[in-house]
Write a protein that holds these residues in place. Sequence first.
Motif, PDB file in Angstrom:
ATOM      1  N   UNK A 117       0.956  -1.248   0.136  1.00 38.65           N
ATOM      2  CA  UNK A 117      -0.054  -0.129   0.016  1.00 38.65           C
ATOM      3  C   UNK A 117       0.828   1.261   0.041  1.00 38.65           C
ATOM      4  N   UNK A 118       2.066   1.205   0.480  1.00 38.14           N
ATOM      5  CA  UNK A 118       3.106   2.366   0.497  1.00 38.14           C
ATOM      6  C   UNK A 118       3.295   2.711  -0.982  1.00 38.14           C
ATOM      7  N   UNK A 119       3.468   1.728  -1.980  1.00 33.57           N
ATOM      8  CA  UNK A 119       4.087   2.342  -3.216  1.00 33.57           C
ATOM      9  C   UNK A 119       2.918   2.287  -4.140  1.00 33.57           C
ATOM     10  N   UNK A 120       1.612   1.932  -3.856  1.00 38.55           N
ATOM     11  CA  UNK A 120       0.716   2.480  -4.929  1.00 38.55           C
ATOM     12  C   UNK A 120       0.512   3.673  -5.557  1.00 38.55           C
ATOM     13  N   UNK A 121       0.690   4.059  -6.550  1.00 35.32           N
ATOM     14  CA  UNK A 121       0.584   5.528  -7.117  1.00 35.32           C
ATOM     15  C   UNK A 121      -0.825   6.105  -7.134  1.00 35.32           C
ATOM     16  N   UNK A 122      -1.149   6.760  -6.027  1.00 33.50           N
ATOM     17  CA  UNK A 122      -2.296   7.442  -5.903  1.00 33.50           C
ATOM     18  C   UNK A 122      -1.935   8.635  -5.042  1.00 33.50           C
ATOM     19  N   UNK A 123      -2.807   9.775  -5.284  1.00 34.90           N
ATOM     20  CA  UNK A 123      -2.643  11.072  -4.452  1.00 34.90           C
ATOM     21  C   UNK A 123      -1.405  11.683  -4.933  1.00 34.90           C
ATOM     22  N   UNK A 124      -1.123  12.457  -3.641  1.00 30.88           N
ATOM     23  CA  UNK A 124       0.250  13.321  -4.096  1.00 30.88           C
ATOM     24  C   UNK A 124       1.508  12.337  -3.657  1.00 30.88           C
ATOM     25  N   UNK A 125       1.656  11.470  -2.720  1.00 29.73           N
ATOM     26  CA  UNK A 125       2.817  10.503  -2.876  1.00 29.73           C
ATOM     27  C   UNK A 125       2.961   9.645  -4.150  1.00 29.73           C
ATOM     28  N   UNK A 126       1.655   9.401  -4.669  1.00 27.26           N
ATOM     29  CA  UNK A 126       2.126   8.446  -5.764  1.00 27.26           C
ATOM     30  C   UNK A 126       2.279   9.168  -6.998  1.00 27.26           C
ATOM     31  N   UNK A 127       1.693  10.633  -7.014  1.00 30.12           N
ATOM     32  CA  UNK A 127       2.386  11.385  -8.046  1.00 30.12           C
ATOM     33  C   UNK A 127       3.900  11.815  -8.274  1.00 30.12           C
ATOM     34  N   UNK A 128       4.330  12.056  -6.711  1.00 31.21           N
ATOM     35  CA  UNK A 128       5.621  12.191  -6.655  1.00 31.21           C
ATOM     36  C   UNK A 128       6.323  11.065  -7.004  1.00 31.21           C
ATOM     37  N   UNK A 774      17.222  20.515  -4.484  1.00 35.13           N
ATOM     38  CA  UNK A 774      15.802  19.967  -4.668  1.00 35.13           C
ATOM     39  C   UNK A 774      15.263  18.943  -3.407  1.00 35.13           C
ATOM     40  N   UNK A 775      14.302  19.159  -2.674  1.00 35.26           N
ATOM     41  CA  UNK A 775      13.946  18.066  -1.578  1.00 35.26           C
ATOM     42  C   UNK A 775      12.538  17.718  -1.697  1.00 35.26           C
ATOM     43  N   UNK A 776      12.113  16.603  -1.660  1.00 34.56           N
ATOM     44  CA  UNK A 776      10.634  16.230  -1.595  1.00 34.56           C
ATOM     45  C   UNK A 776      10.464  14.881  -0.726  1.00 34.56           C
ATOM     46  N   UNK A 777       9.417  14.675   0.278  1.00 41.06           N
ATOM     47  CA  UNK A 777       9.314  13.622   1.045  1.00 41.06           C
ATOM     48  C   UNK A 777       8.227  13.556   1.515  1.00 41.06           C
ATOM     49  N   UNK A 778       7.604  12.192   1.222  1.00 39.47           N
ATOM     50  CA  UNK A 778       6.295  11.882   1.846  1.00 39.47           C
ATOM     51  C   UNK A 778       6.446  11.350   2.849  1.00 39.47           C
ATOM     52  N   UNK A 779       5.934  11.804   4.221  1.00 37.46           N
ATOM     53  CA  UNK A 779       6.390  11.672   5.490  1.00 37.46           C
ATOM     54  C   UNK A 779       5.653  10.318   6.035  1.00 37.46           C
ATOM     55  N   UNK A 780       5.756   8.976   5.239  1.00 39.25           N
ATOM     56  CA  UNK A 780       4.706   8.123   5.550  1.00 39.25           C
ATOM     57  C   UNK A 780       5.274   7.071   6.781  1.00 39.25           C
ATOM     58  N   UNK A 781       6.461   7.612   7.089  1.00 37.17           N
ATOM     59  CA  UNK A 781       7.162   6.842   8.283  1.00 37.17           C
ATOM     60  C   UNK A 781       6.655   7.328   9.692  1.00 37.17           C
ATOM     61  N   UNK A 782       6.095   8.408   9.649  1.00 35.20           N
ATOM     62  CA  UNK A 782       5.378   8.946  10.818  1.00 35.20           C
ATOM     63  C   UNK A 782       4.101   8.299  11.211  1.00 35.20           C
ATOM     64  N   UNK A 783       3.702   8.217  12.531  1.00 35.90           N
ATOM     65  CA  UNK A 783       2.427   7.803  13.254  1.00 35.90           C
ATOM     66  C   UNK A 783       1.318   8.453  12.595  1.00 35.90           C
ATOM     67  N   UNK A 784       0.221   7.841  12.538  1.00 38.30           N
ATOM     68  CA  UNK A 784      -0.867   8.204  12.032  1.00 38.30           C
ATOM     69  C   UNK A 784      -1.363   9.544  13.132  1.00 38.30           C
TER      70      UNK A 784
END
Length: 927
Positions: A117-128, A774-784
């Motif tokens: 689920x963390x690599x599915x190309x959806x939303x902002x993270x998937x677009x990135x 350039x820096x970009x990061x989806x912070x999916x390692x943080x807790x909900x």
Amino acid sequence: MTRTTVGRQPLRSRKTPLAMACAIVLTTAAMPSIAAEITGTVTDPQGQPIQGVSVSLQGQSRPQLTDAAGHYQFRDLAAGQYQLLAGTGSHQQSKQLRVDASQNATINFSLDASDIEHVAVIGQGGALSASLNAQRNADNFITVSSADAIGEFPDSNAAESLQRMAGLSIERDQGEGRFVRVRGLSPDLNAVTYNGAQLPAPEAGSRAVALDVIPSDLLQSLTVTKTLTPDMDADSLGGAVDIKSLSAFDKDGRFTKLTAEGSFDTHQSEYGNKLAATYSDRFAIGGLDDDFGMALAASNAVRKFGSDNVETGGDWQLGDQGPLLEKVQMRDYQIERERLGLAANFDWRPNQNNQVYLRTLYSRFADQESRNAIVSKFGDGLALGDDQQSGKVSRELKSREEVQTIKSIVLGSKSDIEDWQLSSQFGWSEAEETNPNGIAGAAFEQKFADGLSYQSTRKPVISGPEAFYDASGYELDEIEVVNSDAKDSSYNGRLDLSRNLYLDDVVLQLKSGIKINRRKKSNEETHWLYKDLDEQGVSGTALTLADYAGTEVDYEFGKFGPRIQDHSIHQLLASLNRDDNVDPLESTLNDYVIHEDVNAAYLMATSDWGKLRMVAGVRYEDTSLRGDGWQYDEPNDQFSARHVGNDYDNWLPSVQFRYGISSDVILRAAWTNSLVRPTFEQVSPGYLLEGNSDAPEASFGNPALQPLESANYDISAEYYMGESGVLSAGLFYKAIDNFIYEADLAGRSGYENYDKATTFINGDSSKLYGAEFNFAQKLDSLPEPWNGLLFSANLTLTHSEASISWLDDGELQRRDIRFPSQSNTTGNIALGYENEYLSLRFSAAYKSNYLTEIGALDDADYDIYQQEHLQFDFIAKGFVSKDVMVYFKALNINDEPYYTYSGSAARNAQYEDYGPTYQIGINISGF
């Protein structure tokens, strides 16, 4: 009649590169080829494809993300043992295989979608993820924005979408993005292609493509190439922008999307609307399932808005008593802007080795503009706060409908024939700008002995006595009407041939090709100047503004007075004889036809030594310019045809390296060479000779100009943090020859007795250098719930050095300047958040001040700069269901004005205010 021809090369030299490029590849026919290929798909347990899964080869530094069909592909592999990895972390699957020479191996994976689920190309993270994957695997320096990434920002056209990329900024018209600057270089110095075919420019005299013509709804991806490879056109100094439209093979099966949007302009309190639709599907018409694809897209948007403006254009007198204002215009704009975009794309892939495609585009941009202006002139200059100076005031109307269209058709094919790869492409493009019978200026004048004043040099709004605002005191002076048609068309064709070779455990790809381009730029204008109207039967109040005055202008900066009604002016014009009011000079001198023929050939080699990949080669471009226009000799009141020409050629070597320390750390270096041909305004054949024979004055284009040439050096380091993160830094340096600027040649060789001789010339060498971060990061390692955060930022620092020269008492003088349109600092910041119900993104785009115009060659105090610009935008999306999404956009939240100044930030050149714009809409897909 005159003719200028320079730089013609011997005929044998001009033919050699075309023959050489093909001959070198053909000599490889007897050499053994041993390249292999691994392809496959990733599906879930039910057999449905999964998009966005990372697939990599152990020991290789170029992982891939699966596309919409779950497909991946690794080409140009040496024979040997490989380990294939799919997925991430503990959910990774591994398969081993051996491939032999010329073998195409197929390896498929079946993964549980919940594990990835963390690599599915959806939303902002998937677009990135999709954008970063393309950049990671590229052989050269590129920046990519996918269709999904474009949709994450509140951008209405291609230019505004490009401003979010590292090293890019935009030039705006009426608050909307129009032209793109790459690494601080002017839009005229960057190329734009649509599906690989060059796009012409609608505007007369320019090479810059106005990208606000193309709606963002038609885009599949935007790719900016900052280091050109030999198989690319060489005509860009900053970068080459390629716009790709949707292909049915970009999606898995049928895809539909409908967008409906409403907008509100706060400045004019006007509403707008947009409708857009996209459809794609694949069909079986041959031997394979789904071998034919069709993708259709349409977008239509209407926006009503306006702006308030006050501008001097830099008309200040500078002296010991402080700045004195010579001229100022107060302007009110009312605009209705319509964008229509249509795209139809077709693909046929009868088998795995062959494909044929057709790409089409039609884009129409119509601007209905009504501009009321108060133009105040002060012969001796007006000091701040002084109300005793005399002046002449003119109330003016400009009313026109300007229509720009771009049409493009691209037909191409790609084939793998045993050891060979063959591709061809043929394209036709046409851009046109028309202004049918627009009122260029209807002027009513009144003189004032005193009583005119202003209170700010930044916004020098003129105030005056009651007569200043009374329509009956202004007399009709003249009306100018213009009918213009500028057209830029291009026919081009290219053929590319490549072959993979195996040499001592190294896969070597040799590639060569040829390209021809036939471009025609034309401009045709007719001007009518209606003066002395009392002699044409106009009398009474019809000679004053009172008969044409309408309601009070709502002018943000102060009292304005009545507007001039365009329909009343048109009624007057209908009663006059047009043929008696033709302006022969303006109707002839600006007419021209320019033919530009470019023949190109290249040879390049791509090779891998383990983790090091090198692309090296050379490109040759031969240019032939022919122009037909007019010369006007004022002393003899005589027109004569003028024919000009110029021929030159350029050799452009390059070498680029890509070293993958690991799959996450990549180093790059490049040395490339590029060029930019002069603009059509700069080489225009028009020639105006005025004055007398003892001290003539002339202004003319210079077809003998040489192109700008640049040697480019780039290095960078990139660290990829998972599938949705990157940290990169790079340095670049450009050594530029033949810098072009406008100069007065009076007194120089060939113009010794001229009082003035204004044209464009090539300057000395100049340079531009800088750094990109350039820096970009989806912070999916943080807790909900914080794992939905995404942060991106980029920064480009640029410095340029150029010089201009002039004669002073016979002595050649020089001074240093910055490159026009070059900002020292550009940057973007975006903070996003998303979960399964909501997506938010707040963004800011910044560019520092830059030089827009050299006001006087010998005095930097008259140079015009645009002030720094910082704009905040916001978009919010709500996911009603899997197929329904509603959104809200807020553009220019901080109401950032457009401001240019002359020499000092306190001296106005132009101040314009637009206000925020709000949009609300709905996307429905899957129907």
